[in-house]
Design an enzyme around this catalytic site. Structure first.
Site, PDB file in Angstrom:
ATOM      1  N   HIS A  79     -54.178 110.317  20.661  1.00 54.08           N
ATOM      2  CA  HIS A  79     -55.075 110.030  21.785  1.00 54.08           C
ATOM      3  C   HIS A  79     -56.297 110.906  21.551  1.00 54.08           C
ATOM      4  O   HIS A  79     -56.163 112.133  21.424  1.00 54.08           O
ATOM      5  CB  HIS A  79     -54.405 110.370  23.122  1.00 54.08           C
ATOM      6  CG  HIS A  79     -55.178 109.901  24.310  1.00 54.08           C
ATOM      7  ND1 HIS A  79     -54.711 110.026  25.600  1.00 54.08           N
ATOM      8  CD2 HIS A  79     -56.399 109.300  24.424  1.00 54.08           C
ATOM      9  CE1 HIS A  79     -55.583 109.524  26.453  1.00 54.08           C
ATOM     10  NE2 HIS A  79     -56.633 109.090  25.754  1.00 54.08           N
ATOM     11  N   LEU A  80     -57.475 110.302  21.470  1.00 54.89           N
ATOM     12  CA  LEU A  80     -58.677 111.002  21.038  1.00 54.89           C
ATOM     13  C   LEU A  80     -58.875 112.325  21.780  1.00 54.89           C
ATOM     14  O   LEU A  80     -58.989 112.349  23.006  1.00 54.89           O
ATOM     15  CB  LEU A  80     -59.905 110.111  21.238  1.00 54.89           C
ATOM     16  CG  LEU A  80     -61.255 110.730  20.823  1.00 54.89           C
ATOM     17  CD1 LEU A  80     -61.230 111.178  19.373  1.00 54.89           C
ATOM     18  CD2 LEU A  80     -62.387 109.736  21.067  1.00 54.89           C
ATOM     19  N   HIS A  81     -58.904 113.420  21.012  1.00 53.01           N
ATOM     20  CA  HIS A  81     -59.114 114.741  21.596  1.00 53.01           C
ATOM     21  C   HIS A  81     -59.652 115.689  20.537  1.00 53.01           C
ATOM     22  O   HIS A  81     -59.456 115.504  19.337  1.00 53.01           O
ATOM     23  CB  HIS A  81     -57.804 115.301  22.178  1.00 53.01           C
ATOM     24  CG  HIS A  81     -56.762 115.607  21.140  1.00 53.01           C
ATOM     25  ND1 HIS A  81     -56.039 114.618  20.489  1.00 53.01           N
ATOM     26  CD2 HIS A  81     -56.326 116.787  20.621  1.00 53.01           C
ATOM     27  CE1 HIS A  81     -55.203 115.178  19.631  1.00 53.01           C
ATOM     28  NE2 HIS A  81     -55.351 116.487  19.684  1.00 53.01           N
ATOM     29  N   LEU A  82     -60.329 116.717  21.009  1.00 53.36           N
ATOM     30  CA  LEU A  82     -60.815 117.805  20.166  1.00 53.36           C
ATOM     31  C   LEU A  82     -60.348 119.120  20.786  1.00 53.36           C
ATOM     32  O   LEU A  82     -59.952 119.156  21.956  1.00 53.36           O
ATOM     33  CB  LEU A  82     -62.347 117.802  20.051  1.00 53.36           C
ATOM     34  CG  LEU A  82     -63.011 116.530  19.517  1.00 53.36           C
ATOM     35  CD1 LEU A  82     -63.385 115.602  20.670  1.00 53.36           C
ATOM     36  CD2 LEU A  82     -64.264 116.863  18.701  1.00 53.36           C
TER      37      LEU A  82
END
Length: 457
Positions: free
Chosen positions: A230-233
């Site tokens: 799940h898109l994360h930084l």
């Protein structure tokens, strides 16, 4: 009958959310979460952190009130909200870390964090960099309200054209350091772990807003140590400077303002971008995105490390430290193309991800922490992450074409054409078949002539 409180779209762990990001609960309210918004504008950006700090000092010495509170607010808000989350048991453990610096050429620093190795969420197994989002597996729509620190909103230049988009900053339940948090762009869109232009913009904006040179933003792709699709930084501080920021680079062929660094200047190869003037803000973001997009499309794992660095040098000594604190500190992005790691490796010694490739290491065992040296660490990185010289050189030719706008392959010398269509593992196998009489050792990389000890397994 009182209305049921909705923390965020699909936030309740018992609620199964529709795959569609348009279908909203009937009782949805933008103000349902108790987490505040952090509002900012491009006028709050700090291009050169060094000159900004000197201006702050002059204001204080002259007893002049500084109205620039908005620039400092993000750092303080992040810390206050992160500390406040402790009372809600938002973390898997209390930070209790030891550090040491490794003797050697690259000034590597190492943290001992046994709890993270034992208590963090078990990494998921992935087979491809572009795996689709799976709402049945853990994702950040399942966060509880007390895990959400704040939402991001740019007043004068909206991050997204979709008014339902929410870009949140949440705690990392298994932190590396104080204020270690997760940035989740458009959490309601349920994007897979593939870096978007919007995510690049948020990362750059936050780097420009935080007035602390120990602040970093990191990204790990699938097959590059990412544990959640799940898109994360990651947003975090590290107590030691990475020596990477002091290193000389070389131009990326004929691409203006884009550079590369490779062994022996650094422990592994990287593409380097730097924002040297605010007029180049859009181009800086676009160059990073085009680079990562090409890596994604070619199924090449990658890690990103954003830091404040001195102006990039292409001449002079291999390493120059700014001991007197006189040089500008500019937002710099290091993109590390790396070997694809299929599946999820359990933490034993350390896992080379974005922070590790920048020289900031985390050990999960006291045995490795006590015995590790620079040579053993570099050996692990070479065996598990670093691209070989031929693969990186070929990639640089292709990235030059992508960034300039040429047809990919135009810049490649003819003697590299036979590598066209081969993956990194296939190129490794081909190279090894011609060098089968040589031992597979870091020494063949000609980094130095000193024999290297085997790392502990």
């Amino acid at each position: 009958m009182p209305m049921r409180k909705i923390v965020m779209l699909g936030a309740n762990a018992r609620t199964q959310r529709s795959v569609s990001s348009i279908q909203l609960p009937s009782e949805y309210s933008p103000s349902a979460s108790s987490a505040p918004y952090f509002n900012y504008s491009p006028s709050d950006f700090i291009l050169d952190l060094r000159s900004h700090q000197k201006e702050e000092e002059s204001y204080q010495n002259g007893n002049v009130h500084n109205d620039d509170e908005e620039k400092k607010q993000l750092k303080h808000l992040l810390h206050e909200r992160w500390e406040n989350a402790k009372q809600f048991n938002a973390f898997n453990y209390s930070l209790n870390c030891m550090y040491k610096c490794l003797d050697g050429k690259y000034d590597l620093s190492m943290q001992l964090n046994i709890e993270r190795g034992d208590l963090r969420r078990k990494p998921m197994h992935f087979k491809n960099i572009k795996e689709p989002f799976n709402h049945l597996r853990f994702n950040f729509t399942k966060l509880h309200d007390n895990e959400i620190l704040f939402y991001l909103k740019c007043d004068s230049d909206p991050i997204s054209n979709d008014p339902l988009d929410r870009h949140l900053v949440a705690v990392n339940a298994s932190p590396l350091e104080r204020d270690h948090s997760l940035i989740v762009p458009s959490v309601n869109k349920c994007n897979p772990q593939v870096l978007t232009l919007q995510a690049v913009r948020i990362a750059v904006d936050l780097m420009l807003l935080v007035d602390d040179d120990m602040f970093h933003i990191l990204f790990n792709s699938l097959l590059g140590q990412a544990s959640v699709n799940h898109l994360h930084l990651h947003a975090m501080y590290w107590p030691y400077d990475s020596d990477l920021i002091n290193r000389k680079c070389e131009p990326l062929h004929d691409v203006p303002g884009v550079f590369v660094i490779r062994p022996p200047c650094w422990i592994c190869p990287a593409i380097v971008f730097q924002l040297d003037c605010i007029e180049n803000y859009e181009q800086f973001k676009m160059n990073i995105y085009k680079c990562v997009e090409h890596l994604t499309e070619t199924n090449q794992a990658h890690n990103l490390f954003l830091a404040r660095a001195q102006p990039i040098r292409t001449t002079g000594a291999e390493k120059e430290e700014d001991r007197r604190g006189e040089r500008p500190q500019l937002v710099t992005c290091y993109v590390f193309p790396r070997m694809n790691m299929i599946g999820a490796k359990p933490p034993s010694n350390f896992n080379p991800a974005a922070n590790e490739l920048a020289g900031n290491l985390t050990s999960y065992t006291i045995r490795f922490f006590e015995s590790a040296n620079e040579q053993s660490v570099i050996r692990i990185i070479e065996e598990e992450a670093s691209l070989d010289d031929d693969s990186f050189q070929s990639l640089c030719f292709d990235l030059a074409d992508v960034l300039i706008g040429r047809t990919v392959g135009t810049s490649r010398p003819h003697d590299l054409d036979f590598l066209e269509g081969l993956t990194s593992p296939e190129i490794d196998e081909l190279r090894d078949s011609f060098q089968s009489f040589m031992p597979r050792s870091p020494s063949i990389r000609h980094r130095n002539s000193t024999p290297r000890t085997h790392s502990e397994e």
